[in-house]
Design a protein around this motif. Structure first.
Motif, short mmCIF file in Angstrom:
data_model
loop_
_atom_site.label_atom_id
_atom_site.label_comp_id
_atom_site.label_asym_id
_atom_site.label_seq_id
_atom_site.Cartn_x
_atom_site.Cartn_y
_atom_site.Cartn_z
N UNK A 28 0.84 -1.21 0.00
CA UNK A 28 0.00 0.00 0.00
C UNK A 28 0.87 1.26 0.00
N UNK A 29 1.93 1.25 0.80
CA UNK A 29 2.84 2.39 0.84
C UNK A 29 3.51 2.58 -0.52
N UNK A 30 3.90 1.49 -1.14
CA UNK A 30 4.51 1.57 -2.47
C UNK A 30 3.53 2.15 -3.48
N UNK A 31 2.27 1.78 -3.37
CA UNK A 31 1.27 2.34 -4.26
C UNK A 31 1.13 3.85 -4.09
N UNK A 32 1.10 4.30 -2.84
CA UNK A 32 1.02 5.73 -2.59
C UNK A 32 2.23 6.47 -3.13
N UNK B 111 -1.06 11.38 -16.02
CA UNK B 111 -0.25 10.43 -15.26
C UNK B 111 -0.93 10.07 -13.94
N UNK B 112 -1.44 11.08 -13.24
CA UNK B 112 -2.12 10.82 -11.98
C UNK B 112 -3.37 9.97 -12.18
N UNK B 113 -4.14 10.29 -13.21
CA UNK B 113 -5.38 9.54 -13.46
C UNK B 113 -5.09 8.09 -13.80
N UNK B 114 -4.12 7.85 -14.67
CA UNK B 114 -3.82 6.49 -15.10
C UNK B 114 -3.28 5.65 -13.94
N UNK B 115 -2.31 6.19 -13.21
CA UNK B 115 -1.73 5.41 -12.12
C UNK B 115 -2.70 5.25 -10.95
N UNK B 116 -3.50 6.27 -10.70
CA UNK B 116 -4.47 6.17 -9.60
C UNK B 116 -5.52 5.11 -9.91
N UNK B 117 -5.96 5.01 -11.17
CA UNK B 117 -6.96 3.99 -11.53
C UNK B 117 -6.38 2.60 -11.34
N UNK B 118 -5.13 2.41 -11.78
CA UNK B 118 -4.51 1.10 -11.63
C UNK B 118 -4.30 0.75 -10.16
N UNK B 119 -3.90 1.73 -9.37
CA UNK B 119 -3.62 1.46 -7.96
C UNK B 119 -4.88 1.35 -7.12
N UNK B 120 -6.00 1.83 -7.64
CA UNK B 120 -7.26 1.57 -6.97
C UNK B 120 -7.53 0.06 -6.99
N UNK B 121 -7.08 -0.60 -8.05
CA UNK B 121 -7.16 -2.05 -8.13
C UNK B 121 -6.40 -2.68 -6.96
N UNK B 122 -5.21 -2.16 -6.67
CA UNK B 122 -4.41 -2.66 -5.56
C UNK B 122 -5.14 -2.49 -4.23
N UNK B 123 -5.78 -1.34 -4.05
CA UNK B 123 -6.50 -1.08 -2.80
C UNK B 123 -7.59 -2.12 -2.57
N UNK B 124 -8.31 -2.47 -3.63
CA UNK B 124 -9.36 -3.49 -3.52
C UNK B 124 -8.74 -4.83 -3.15
N UNK B 125 -7.65 -5.19 -3.82
CA UNK B 125 -7.01 -6.47 -3.55
C UNK B 125 -6.45 -6.57 -2.14
N UNK B 126 -5.90 -5.47 -1.63
CA UNK B 126 -5.30 -5.50 -0.29
C UNK B 126 -6.35 -5.67 0.80
N UNK B 127 -7.58 -5.26 0.53
CA UNK B 127 -8.65 -5.50 1.49
C UNK B 127 -8.78 -7.01 1.74
N UNK B 128 -8.70 -7.79 0.67
CA UNK B 128 -8.81 -9.25 0.79
C UNK B 128 -7.57 -9.85 1.46
N UNK B 129 -6.40 -9.33 1.08
CA UNK B 129 -5.16 -9.82 1.68
C UNK B 129 -5.13 -9.55 3.19
#
Length: 331
Positions: A226-230, A248-266
Motif C-alpha cells: 500500500x505504501x509503495x502504491x502511494x 499520469x495521476x489519473x492512469x496510475x491512480x486507476x490502476x492502484x485503486x485495483x491494488x487497494x481493492x485487492x489489499x482488502x482481501x489480503x
C-alpha cells in the motif's frame, strides 16, 4: 399525420434497422449503416410521439431502436463476469508493477525499526522515558502476549482487518501528498523498534518475534505494498514522463485503486491469522508455518502470476478493461 401512411412509407427502413440490430456480426459498412438508420429512426420516433403520442407503431420502432443502441454502445458487463479477469490479470499485474517499491519500503522499515531498537537498548535513559520499570516489565511479560487473546477471536480479527485496511487505503488515497506515506512507514517502524527493544530489554525478544511472525509476515507486506502504491502515485505527479501530470495521476491512480481493492482481501487473511492463529496454544512452528505459507502464496501471486499478466500487456487499469468491454459491433 396519417400514422398508417407514415408507417407504410418507412416500413422497409424499420425492417432493415431491425435486421441489422439482430445480426450476429456486422461488417464495417453495416455498422455505419446501423448508426445512420438508428439516427433516422430516432427522428421518426420523435415525430410519431409528438403527433400521436404512444402508439403500437411507435412502440415497435422503440424496441428496434433499443436493440440497435445496444449494438453500438454494448450492454454493461456483468460484475461477476469481470471477476476472473480482475483476479487473474488486473490485480496481479498492478501488484507486480509495485514489486521494487515494495521491497524498498520493506527494507526501509526494517532499517528504521532496527535503529530505533538499537537506540532504545543502548541508552537506559531513553528506555526509562518510555515508562516505569514495572510498566515496561508488565508489557514485556504479560500485555504484549495478552493483546492477541483478550478479545473474542472473531471480533479481534474484524477489528485489526478494518484498521489495517483503513491504513492501506489512506496510503494510496493520500500518497499524492508525498508526506503521508513516509509518515505512516516511519511511525510503523518506530512502533516495531520500540516494542522490540522493550521486550528484548527484559529477556523476551523471542516472544516479540513468535507473536509477530504468524500474521505479521503477510500483514506487514500488505502495508508495504500500500505504501509503495502511494509513493508511485506521488512519483507520477513529480515525474509524469511524456504524459501530462493530470493524465499520469489519473492512469496510475486507476490502476492502484485495483491494488487497494485487492489489499482488502489480503488483509482479511492477515486478520484471520492474527485473530484465530496467533493466540492459539499450538506449536510455534505450526503457527509460523501457516503465516509463511500465506506470505508465500501472496508473493507467488504478486511476482509469478503478476509477471505473466504484466508481460501479456495488462496494466491493472480498471477503466481500460471497461473501455475494452464496450465495442461498436459484435464480431
Amino acid at each position: 399525420m396519417d400514422l398508417d401512411a407514415y408507417s407504410a412509407a418507412h416500413r422497409e427502413e424499420w425492417a432493415r434497422l431491425d435486421a441489422l440490430a439482430s445480426k450476429r456480426s456486422l461488417s464495417g459498412v453495416e455498422a455505419d449503416e446501423l448508426i445512420d438508420r438508428y439516427q433516422a429512426g430516432a427522428t421518426q420516433l420523435s415525430a410519431i410521439k409528438t403527433t400521436a403520442g404512444s402508439t403500437v407503431h411507435g412502440d415497435r420502432l422503440s424496441v428496434s431502436l433499443s436493440k440497435a443502441r445496444l449494438r453500438f454502445t454494448a450492454a454493461g458487463s456483468n460484475v461477476l463476469s469481470q471477476l476472473p479477469r480482475f483476479f487473474v490479470l488486473q490485480l496481479p499485474a498492478a501488484l507486480y508493477r509495485l514489486r521494487w517499491l515494495t521491497l524498498a519500503v520493506a527494507l526501509s522499515t526494517v532499517l528504521v525499526a532496527g535503529l530505533w531498537a538499537a537506540w532504545v537498548l543502548g541508552d537506559p535513559q531513553v528506555l526509562a522515558n518510555l515508562g516505569s520499570k514495572a510498566e515496561l516489565q508488565k508489557l514485556a511479560e504479560e500485555d504484549f502476549a495478552d493483546y492477541y487473546s483478550e478479545n473474542p477471536a472473531a471480533s479481534f480479527a474484524g477489528q485489526v482487518w478494518t484498521n489495517n485496511a483503513w491504513i492501506a487505503a489512506q496510503c494510496i488515497a493520500f500518497g499524492v501528498t508525498g508526506v503521508w506515506v513516509p509518515f505512516v512507514v516511519l511511525q510503523n517502524a518506530q512502533n516495531l523498534g520500540i516494542t522490540a527493544a522493550v521486550l528484548f530489554s527484559f529477556g523476551h525478544g523471542d516472544t516479540f518475534f513468535l507473536y509477530i511472525a504468524p500474521h505479521g509476515m503477510l500483514e506487514l507486506t500488505a502495508i508495504f505494498v500500500a505504501a509503495a502504491g502511494g509513493l508511485r502515485i506521488f512519483w507520477a505527479w513529480v515525474a509524469p514522463g511524456n504524459r501530462t501530470r493530470g493524465q499520469a495521476l489519473a492512469e496510475d491512480a486507476r490502476a492502484l485503486f485495483t491494488v487497494a481493492i485487492g489489499l482488502v482481501l489480503v488483509l482479511l487473511v492477515a486478520g484471520i491469522l492474527e485473530g484465530f492463529v496467533t493466540p492459539q496454544p499450538w506449536p510455534w512452528p505450526v503457527k509460523i508455518g501457516l503465516g509463511a505459507a500465506a506470505l508465500a502464496a501472496f508473493l507467488f501471486y504478486m511476482l509469478v502470476v503478476g509477471r505473466r499478466a504484466y508481460r501479456a500487456g495488462e496494466t491493472g487499469d480498471l477503466t481500460a478493461f471497461e473501455a475494452g468491454a464496450r465495442r461498436i459491433y459484435a464480431g
